[in-house]
Design a protein around this motif. Structure first.
Motif, PDB file in Angstrom:
ATOM      1  N   ASN A  90       0.823  -1.214   0.000  1.00  0.00           N
ATOM      2  CA  ASN A  90       0.000   0.000   0.000  1.00  0.00           C
ATOM      3  C   ASN A  90       0.859   1.266   0.000  1.00  0.00           C
ATOM      4  O   ASN A  90       0.484   2.297  -0.582  1.00  0.00           O
ATOM      5  CB  ASN A  90      -0.935  -0.001   1.207  1.00  0.00           C
ATOM      6  N   TYR A  91       2.022   1.179   0.664  1.00  0.00           N
ATOM      7  CA  TYR A  91       2.929   2.342   0.673  1.00  0.00           C
ATOM      8  C   TYR A  91       3.429   2.617  -0.742  1.00  0.00           C
ATOM      9  O   TYR A  91       3.459   3.777  -1.195  1.00  0.00           O
ATOM     10  CB  TYR A  91       4.105   2.084   1.610  1.00  0.00           C
ATOM     11  N   GLU A  93       1.945   1.794  -3.453  1.00  0.00           N
ATOM     12  CA  GLU A  93       0.787   2.277  -4.202  1.00  0.00           C
ATOM     13  C   GLU A  93       0.587   3.776  -3.986  1.00  0.00           C
ATOM     14  O   GLU A  93       0.223   4.511  -4.920  1.00  0.00           O
ATOM     15  CB  GLU A  93      -0.456   1.502  -3.772  1.00  0.00           C
ATOM     16  N   SER A  94       0.870   4.236  -2.762  1.00  0.00           N
ATOM     17  CA  SER A  94       0.735   5.681  -2.495  1.00  0.00           C
ATOM     18  C   SER A  94       1.763   6.484  -3.277  1.00  0.00           C
ATOM     19  O   SER A  94       1.495   7.616  -3.712  1.00  0.00           O
ATOM     20  CB  SER A  94       0.876   5.955  -0.992  1.00  0.00           C
ATOM     21  N   LYS A  97       0.384   6.754  -6.840  1.00  0.00           N
ATOM     22  CA  LYS A  97      -0.701   7.737  -6.913  1.00  0.00           C
ATOM     23  C   LYS A  97      -0.149   9.156  -6.878  1.00  0.00           C
ATOM     24  O   LYS A  97      -0.680  10.072  -7.531  1.00  0.00           O
ATOM     25  CB  LYS A  97      -1.684   7.524  -5.766  1.00  0.00           C
ATOM     26  N   ASP A  98       0.907   9.351  -6.105  1.00  0.00           N
ATOM     27  CA  ASP A  98       1.503  10.681  -6.012  1.00  0.00           C
ATOM     28  C   ASP A  98       2.105  11.106  -7.354  1.00  0.00           C
ATOM     29  O   ASP A  98       2.055  12.280  -7.732  1.00  0.00           O
ATOM     30  CB  ASP A  98       2.580  10.671  -4.930  1.00  0.00           C
ATOM     31  N   LYS A 101      -1.084  11.823  -9.855  1.00  0.00           N
ATOM     32  CA  LYS A 101      -2.237  12.600  -9.403  1.00  0.00           C
ATOM     33  C   LYS A 101      -2.491  13.849 -10.242  1.00  0.00           C
ATOM     34  O   LYS A 101      -3.612  14.357 -10.310  1.00  0.00           O
ATOM     35  CB  LYS A 101      -2.091  12.952  -7.928  1.00  0.00           C
TER      36      LYS A 101
END
Length: 510
Positions: A90-91, A93-94, A97-98, A101
């Motif tokens: 999940n990290y 994945e963040s 996304k950054d 975005k």
């Protein structure tokens, strides 16, 4: 293209060549960017399927652990691995996304791969000067934490050695030497100056590695736990003898079987002398009578929706509790002629109803092991004993007793062999007889005796009290005279033959 003075036409031609080369480079860049985009799609699709497979394997471990405690350790480790992997996935994945975005997606929802040719956002946020920014340091720390946590969860089991090597290989953050021999930091080498689509694809590849290692751990854990469940070290060699007590010289029979205790194998019902605890029937009962006893019962298990009975049966031997010592006086093995001698017969470890004794003049007293012996002529009698052992074989023994006659009764006046007193006292005295130091229950009733007063004729008295003639003679006695009571006759209850002559008693007049 060579140096020197160029004509205007040549300059134009050279410029056209440069534009053409730039156009070729631009076209090649778009193809590469699209290739990165397609590769990213494949990684992300693969990651979704890998996540589903990992969930299934983790669920399988949980189900196995619920059925079999051998899988408990594997289940506990898989829970840790799942948590660590999910957190780091999940990290990453963040981070993805950054990066995307601010990118405007196409109508079909896809990213515009060919437009993602810049990496300015990563360069600005992850790096600072020649080193890492705060964000860059955070990313490297997250990778190192993931590796450390995974290794701690796996432990030092050699079966996971390849997993440890894979973690070090695929998630190394060490400096890298590029093709020109320049040493660069991990993030600098892999992400600095690259198009954002390339960095995005690398992060998706990292997620794929996370899923892959997680799956490898589950596979090894499932296989290892399954082997543990059937491993011979979980079995116990159990000695099962045909019975639990043997006599010296008797053949010992039985078998040795392999078994194991499983607290999860719980019967639906149990009938027997005990209760179920941790997959075992714990026996708790009081031993029965002396001799071979039986333990039996039945388990009932539910299998394929049907009740399956499993009966059991075993034996044990009860021996008398050693609460007293057997002490015998070798010269005192005596029975008496003329009285019913009670005899008790037993055989250690054998029930009383399996023991038989015999001897001349001996009969049963009505209870197992109890007899009455009335010896006849001779000086000895031998009692023979035969016992039937639990294995149906017979053993025998015998013992010899000396036969003695009844002791002579002792005559008494006023309860004494030699009494003293006044004339008036003698007149009211009772004559008796006793079987002294004789432990059999014998009662004596005097029926006749002779009384001799000095200077007076002998008087025969019927019964055990002085009659008138005896009293008259007693009144003529003087101080110091000794009155003799003899020829005492009596009846006896408790004996079945004549006794010896009853001894004489005396009374001194004072």
């Amino acid at each position: 293209m060579a140096g020197g003075k160029l004509t205007p036409r040549q300059k134009m031609i050279n410029l056209m060549y440069l534009v053409f080369i730039a156009m070729l480079a631009l076209n090649m860049s778009k193809e590469v960017l699209s290739a990165f985009g397609l590769m990213n799609e494949q990684f992300e699709s693969s990651n979704v399927e890998a996540g589903k497979n990992n969930e299934q394997m983790h669920g399988a471990l949980a189900a196995k652990a619920a059925e079999n405690p051998q899988f408990s350790a594997a289940k506990q480790m898989s829970d840790k691995i799942k948590g660590i992997s999910t957190q780091f996935y999940n990290y990453v994945e963040s981070l993805k996304k950054d990066i995307t975005k601010t990118v405007e997606r196409e109508e079909n929802g896809k990213l515009p791969y060919e437009a993602m040719d810049k990496g300015d956002k990563i360069d600005e946020e992850w790096f600072e000067g020649d080193g890492y920014s705060k964000k860059g340091k955070e990313i490297v720390a997250a990778i190192e934490k993931y590796k450390a946590d995974m290794k701690a969860a796996i432990g030092k089991d050699v079966k996971y050695k390849a997993i440890t090597a894979e973690l070090d290989n695929k998630f190394s953050t060490a400096d890298v030497v590029d093709g020109e021999g320049v040493k660069k930091q991990y993030l600098d080498y892999h992400y600095k100056g690259f198009p954002s689509i390339a960095s995005l694809t690398k992060l998706s590849a990292m997620q794929n590695n996370i899923r892959s290692i997680e799956a490898n751990v589950y596979n090894i854990a499932l296989g290892k736990a399954a082997l543990e469940a059937v491993s011979m070290k979980n079995y116990t060699a159990i000695v099962v003898l045909d019975k639990n007590a043997y006599f010296q010289g008797e053949k010992v029979t039985g078998k040795v079987v392999l078994g194991r205790y499983d607290e999860n194998t719980v019967p639906t019902s149990f009938q027997g002398p005990g209760k179920i605890e941790n997959g075992q029937a714990i026996i708790n009962m009081t031993a029965g009578n002396v001799g071979e006893q039986t333990i039996n019962g039945k388990f009932t298990f539910l299998e394929d929706g049907k009740q399956v009975p499993l009966e059991f049966k075993g034996t044990y031997v009860v021996v008398p509790r050693p609460n007293s010592a057997t002490i015998s006086a070798d010269k005192m093995n005596v029975v008496y002629r003329g009285v019913p001698n009670p005899i008790s017969v037993s055989f250690a470890g054998v029930a009383a109803d399996k023991v038989n004794a015999s001897a001349p003049g001996m009969r049963s007293a009505g209870k197992p092991g109890q007899y009455i012996l009335n010896p006849g002529g001779g000086t000895e009698v031998t009692i023979s004993v035969t016992a039937t052992l639990p294995d149906k074989s017979n053993v025998s023994d015998k013992k010899t007793f000396r036969i003695k006659g009844l002791p002579a009764p002792t005559g008494k006046i006023r309860g004494e062999v030699s009494a003293k007193g006044s004339v008036s006292n003698l007149e009211v005295c009772t004559v008796s007889a006793e079987m002294e130091d004789f432990d059999f229950p014998v009662s004596v009733n005097v029926t006749q005796f002779n009384i001799k007063v000095p200077g007076q004729p002998t008087i025969v008295v019927q019964g055990n009290k002085m009659n008138d003639r005896a009293k008259a003679a007693i009144r003529k006695a003087n101080r110091g005279d000794v009155v003799v009571i003899d020829q005492i006759k009596a009846t006896f209850s408790g004996i079945d033959q004549a006794v010896k002559r009853i001894s004489t008693a005396t009374f001194e007049i004072q």
